[in-house]
Design a protein around this motif. Structure first.
Motif, mmCIF file in Angstrom:
data_model
loop_
_atom_site.group_PDB
_atom_site.id
_atom_site.type_symbol
_atom_site.label_atom_id
_atom_site.label_comp_id
_atom_site.label_asym_id
_atom_site.label_seq_id
_atom_site.Cartn_x
_atom_site.Cartn_y
_atom_site.Cartn_z
ATOM 1 N N ASP A 68 0.885 -1.007 -0.243
ATOM 2 C CA ASP A 68 0.033 -0.071 0.080
ATOM 3 C C ASP A 68 1.281 1.431 -0.039
ATOM 4 O O ASP A 68 1.466 1.449 0.935
ATOM 5 C CB ASP A 68 -0.929 -0.007 1.132
ATOM 6 C CG ASP A 68 -2.582 0.847 1.048
ATOM 7 O OD1 ASP A 68 -1.764 2.046 0.203
ATOM 8 O OD2 ASP A 68 -3.229 1.083 1.999
ATOM 9 N N GLN A 115 -2.486 -2.014 -14.364
ATOM 10 C CA GLN A 115 -3.697 -1.631 -13.844
ATOM 11 C C GLN A 115 -3.807 0.061 -14.036
ATOM 12 O O GLN A 115 -2.642 0.338 -13.255
ATOM 13 C CB GLN A 115 -4.661 -2.171 -12.152
ATOM 14 C CG GLN A 115 -5.699 -1.738 -12.032
ATOM 15 C CD GLN A 115 -5.311 -2.637 -10.749
ATOM 16 O OE1 GLN A 115 -5.415 -3.318 -10.496
ATOM 17 N NE2 GLN A 115 -6.828 -1.901 -9.839
ATOM 18 N N SER A 153 -1.420 6.088 -0.892
ATOM 19 C CA SER A 153 -1.995 7.596 -1.605
ATOM 20 C C SER A 153 -2.758 6.788 -3.098
ATOM 21 O O SER A 153 -2.427 6.024 -3.550
ATOM 22 C CB SER A 153 -2.117 8.914 -1.852
ATOM 23 O OG SER A 153 -0.512 9.040 -3.132
ATOM 24 N N GLU A 154 -3.605 7.019 -3.760
ATOM 25 C CA GLU A 154 -4.234 7.103 -5.296
ATOM 26 C C GLU A 154 -3.063 6.844 -6.421
ATOM 27 O O GLU A 154 -1.452 7.752 -5.824
ATOM 28 C CB GLU A 154 -5.629 7.069 -5.634
ATOM 29 C CG GLU A 154 -6.533 6.986 -5.103
ATOM 30 C CD GLU A 154 -7.358 7.991 -5.309
ATOM 31 O OE1 GLU A 154 -7.654 9.364 -6.619
ATOM 32 O OE2 GLU A 154 -8.369 7.961 -4.958
ATOM 33 N N ALA A 155 -3.008 6.220 -6.567
ATOM 34 C CA ALA A 155 -1.909 6.158 -8.147
ATOM 35 C C ALA A 155 -2.132 5.421 -9.496
ATOM 36 O O ALA A 155 -3.569 5.804 -9.252
ATOM 37 C CB ALA A 155 -0.567 4.854 -7.525
ATOM 38 N N VAL A 156 -0.928 5.759 -10.451
ATOM 39 C CA VAL A 156 -1.949 5.080 -12.183
ATOM 40 C C VAL A 156 -0.401 4.512 -12.496
ATOM 41 O O VAL A 156 0.260 4.590 -11.446
ATOM 42 C CB VAL A 156 -2.144 6.554 -12.878
ATOM 43 C CG1 VAL A 156 -3.759 7.254 -12.280
ATOM 44 C CG2 VAL A 156 -0.867 7.415 -13.154
ATOM 45 N N ARG A 206 -5.609 2.366 -12.690
ATOM 46 C CA ARG A 206 -5.921 3.222 -11.580
ATOM 47 C C ARG A 206 -5.971 1.976 -10.691
ATOM 48 O O ARG A 206 -6.534 1.358 -10.745
ATOM 49 C CB ARG A 206 -6.631 3.931 -11.959
ATOM 50 C CG ARG A 206 -7.898 5.000 -12.720
ATOM 51 C CD ARG A 206 -8.358 6.119 -13.201
ATOM 52 N NE ARG A 206 -8.103 7.032 -14.249
ATOM 53 C CZ ARG A 206 -7.396 8.441 -13.463
ATOM 54 N NH1 ARG A 206 -6.573 8.594 -12.584
ATOM 55 N NH2 ARG A 206 -7.741 9.199 -14.799
ATOM 56 N N MET A 207 -5.274 2.142 -9.379
ATOM 57 C CA MET A 207 -5.810 2.168 -7.798
ATOM 58 C C MET A 207 -5.792 3.020 -6.587
ATOM 59 O O MET A 207 -5.660 3.881 -6.775
ATOM 60 C CB MET A 207 -4.017 1.157 -7.456
ATOM 61 C CG MET A 207 -2.911 2.568 -7.679
ATOM 62 S SD MET A 207 -1.221 0.477 -7.898
ATOM 63 C CE MET A 207 -0.370 2.039 -7.340
ATOM 64 N N ASP A 208 -6.493 2.511 -6.135
ATOM 65 C CA ASP A 208 -6.311 2.887 -4.748
ATOM 66 C C ASP A 208 -5.240 2.785 -3.829
ATOM 67 O O ASP A 208 -5.489 4.319 -3.100
ATOM 68 C CB ASP A 208 -7.708 2.376 -4.186
ATOM 69 C CG ASP A 208 -8.263 1.460 -3.738
ATOM 70 O OD1 ASP A 208 -7.152 1.086 -3.644
ATOM 71 O OD2 ASP A 208 -8.837 0.569 -3.227
ATOM 72 N N GLY A 209 -4.592 2.965 -3.635
ATOM 73 C CA GLY A 209 -3.267 3.222 -2.962
ATOM 74 C C GLY A 209 -3.134 1.715 -2.781
ATOM 75 O O GLY A 209 -1.893 1.429 -2.833
#
Length: 275
Positions: free
Chosen positions: A39, A188, A42-45, A190-193
């Motif tokens: 983890d 992937q 933070s959000e990431a791409v 986008r991910m939420d962290g």
């Protein structure tokens, strides 16, 4: 940098940076290999996960993000099962549904075209045994010659299937996102962290080798019966026909009629009647 409460604090500076974090984890030889839980806070791409697989593992299944590798062997197996059920109903060959299924499982390790040649060889010999030999010697001999060549290709294909099964690596037809059998890639956007956690189901390679050894022994035992049937089918109605020469018919030339003017052929006088 050391862990603090199972967290890794990284100092960041303004601008583009590249950070590499390495650690060791005991998971070699596991039935299911899963990416560790990470983890980033933070959000990431654009998350990419790469799992390199050792050559001593037999990959059976993969799952994770949609854009990743897939084992296409199982969809191919469904086609083999359906084909075996259909071919098992054909009475021209001694093979039943179970024989076609076991044969098809071993033929998955060679090119599909070569597998079709082997299947067609059985059907061609069955047709040869059931059908009446043609009256024409040329057609009969041509058919026999084609069957001989076909037999060579079919037996060569069976030998190649045994060789690749016992000495080669299993072809599970792994494809997707530029992945290969020993380099699995997931992506992937986008991910939420939390980083994606793909997983791989695999077995030791000796399990595959042992299964192919059993298949090779079964094939060798079955070929003893199939080759007897193949010879009977090939020799039904004869093996080869010699060319029969047609007898020459000599017609006599017509003799010319004698001409009345020819002195050698004078007209005969009728005999006088007796007393």
């Amino acid at each position: 940098i050391r862990l603090e409460n199972n967290k890794l604090v990284l100092p960041l500076r303004p601008g583009v940076q590249q950070i590499a974090v390495d650690w060791n984890e005991k998971n070699s030889g596991a039935l299911i290999l899963r990416a560790p839980h990470i983890d980033i806070g933070s959000e990431a791409v654009n998350a990419r996960v790469n799992i390199p697989m050792p050559h001593n593992r037999w990959i059976l299944w993969t799952w994770g993000p949609r854009l990743g590798p897939a084992v296409l062997f199982w969809s191919f197996l469904v086609v083999i099962i359906l084909a075996a059920m259909c071919l098992g109903k054909v009475s021209m060959t001694p093979l039943k549904t179970r024989h076609w299924l076991l044969l098809g499982l071993g033929l998955t390790q060679i090119q599909p075209l070569l597998g079709l040649i082997i299947v067609g060889w059985f059907l061609a010999l069955g047709w040869r045994k059931k059908s009446n030999p043609p009256d024409s010697g040329f057609i009969f001999n041509t058919t026999q010659f084609v069957l001989v060549v076909w037999t060579c290709f079919a037996l060569g294909g069976l030998y190649l299937a045994i060789e690749r099964g016992l000495l080669g690596h299993p072809d599970m037809q792994i494809a997707g996102n530029n992945s290969s059998a020993y380099n699995l890639l997931w992506f992937q956007d986008r991910m939420d962290g939390a980083m994606p956690r793909p997983a791989v189901l695999s077995l030791p390679m000796w399990v595959y080798r042992f299964m192919m050894l059993l298949w090779a022994l079964w094939l060798a035992y079955s070929l003893l019966q199939w080759l007897k049937w193949a010879w009977q089918s090939f020799s039904t109605g004869g093996i080869w026909r010699k060319r029969v020469k047609k007898p020459k018919i000599i017609t006599p030339k017509p003799q010319p009629k004698p001409s009345p003017k020819d002195p050698g052929h004078l007209p005969t006088q009728p005999e006088a009647p007796g007393p």
